[in-house]
Design an enzyme around this catalytic site. Structure first.
Site, PDB file in Angstrom:
ATOM      1  N   SER A 144     -57.202 -43.972-100.958  1.00  0.00           N
ATOM      2  CA  SER A 144     -56.028 -43.887-100.069  1.00  0.00           C
ATOM      3  C   SER A 144     -54.688 -44.506-100.677  1.00  0.00           C
ATOM      4  O   SER A 144     -54.746 -45.519-101.255  1.00  0.00           O
ATOM      5  CB  SER A 144     -56.158 -44.650 -98.582  1.00  0.00           C
ATOM      6  OG  SER A 144     -54.936 -44.492 -97.753  1.00  0.00           O
ATOM      7  N   TYR A 157     -59.766 -51.983 -93.913  1.00  0.00           N
ATOM      8  CA  TYR A 157     -59.624 -50.681 -94.693  1.00  0.00           C
ATOM      9  C   TYR A 157     -58.539 -50.664 -95.963  1.00  0.00           C
ATOM     10  O   TYR A 157     -59.095 -49.994 -97.063  1.00  0.00           O
ATOM     11  CB  TYR A 157     -59.082 -49.459 -93.695  1.00  0.00           C
ATOM     12  CG  TYR A 157     -58.983 -48.099 -94.092  1.00  0.00           C
ATOM     13  CD1 TYR A 157     -60.045 -47.299 -94.064  1.00  0.00           C
ATOM     14  CD2 TYR A 157     -57.656 -47.544 -94.541  1.00  0.00           C
ATOM     15  CE1 TYR A 157     -59.945 -45.716 -94.848  1.00  0.00           C
ATOM     16  CE2 TYR A 157     -57.631 -46.358 -95.129  1.00  0.00           C
ATOM     17  CZ  TYR A 157     -58.710 -45.367 -94.978  1.00  0.00           C
ATOM     18  OH  TYR A 157     -58.458 -44.180 -95.614  1.00  0.00           O
TER      19      TYR A 157
END
Length: 253
Positions: A144, A157
């Protein structure tokens, strides 16, 4: 689209939005796709029917990727079903929103296991198979842009996605001599049904910041994965491919 006819691709988390998009792209490129799911059997089977009706080949397999032995079984069964394994896309993962002050060690560890350790175990298992193939194989981790641009409530995350980027580079270094390429793809915000209603301000800000003026689509991620698995990327390994519509190029001041 690159031609992947005669190859087999395993996509973890294929019952989800992005995983399904990745699987569709591989199928359109001619690959036989193995659709992994944990709890989304109906979605995975519906996708398999869609791919089959379009003339492609799809197999559905279930595995709990929180368990390393299940990761190994999944990869081995995927290769056994089609006689080889040419591409693995480590897409499965979770993305809870939790403020760091309220996060527990169990919260932290659960996400690292789901997002990083599962990719580690699947990569090891796939590499053992690919190393025995004349043309090796390709492994891609779905990271990401939050690997380098953290967001509030995503500390676990953010750290996990940064770990995946570096894991891809490390694996590329060690598996390259065996003919195995390892890369990562770092998407930006991917649209989904209802997102503009759930987060109107965030969607507006993203659209304003993206030079290409739109949110991402699952196939944007899928096309990047197909490219990295193809012969067109035969000299690309250890690379993080950002797929974000240019948001990362936007100035922060």
């Amino acid at each position: 689209m690159p031609d992947l006819t005669g190859t087999t691709a395993l996509i973890t988390g294929a019952s989800g939005l992005i995983g399904g998009g990745i699987a569709r792209c591989f199928a359109r490129a001619g690959a036989a796709v193995v659709l992994h799911h944990h709890c989304g059997e109906n979605a995975a089977r519906t996708l398999a029917e869609e791919i089959t009706e379009a003339g492609g080949r799809a197999t559905v397999l279930r595995a709990d990727l929180l368990r390393p032995e299940e990761c190994r079984r999944l990869v081995e069964e995927a290769a056994a079903r089609h006689g080889r394994l040419d591409a693995l896309v480590n897409n499965a993962g979770i993305q809870p929103v939790q403020p760091l002050p309220d996060m527990t060690a169990d919260d932290w560890q659960q996400l690292q296991t789901a997002d990083v350790t599962s990719a580690f175990a699947c990569t090891q298992a796939a590499a053992r198979i690919m190393a025995g193939q004349a043309d090796g194989g390709s492994i891609t981790h779905i990271a990401s842009i939050e690997a380098s641009q953290p967001a509030p409530g995503h500390a676990h995350y953010n750290a996990a996605k940064a770990a995946l980027v570096m894991f891809a580079r490390s694996a590329a270094l060690e598996y390259g001599p065996r003919g195995i390429r390892v890369n990562s793809v770092s998407p930006g915000l991917i649209d989904r049904p209802g997102l503009a209603d759930d987060w109107p301000e965030g969607v507006r800000r993203w659209g304003a910041a993206a030079p290409l003026g739109r949110l991402g689509r699952p196939e944007d991620v899928g096309n990047a994965c197909v490219f990295l698995a193809s012969r067109a990327a035969s000299w690309i390994t250890g690379h993080d491919l950002t797929v974000d519509g240019g948001v990362s190029a936007h100035p922060t001041w």
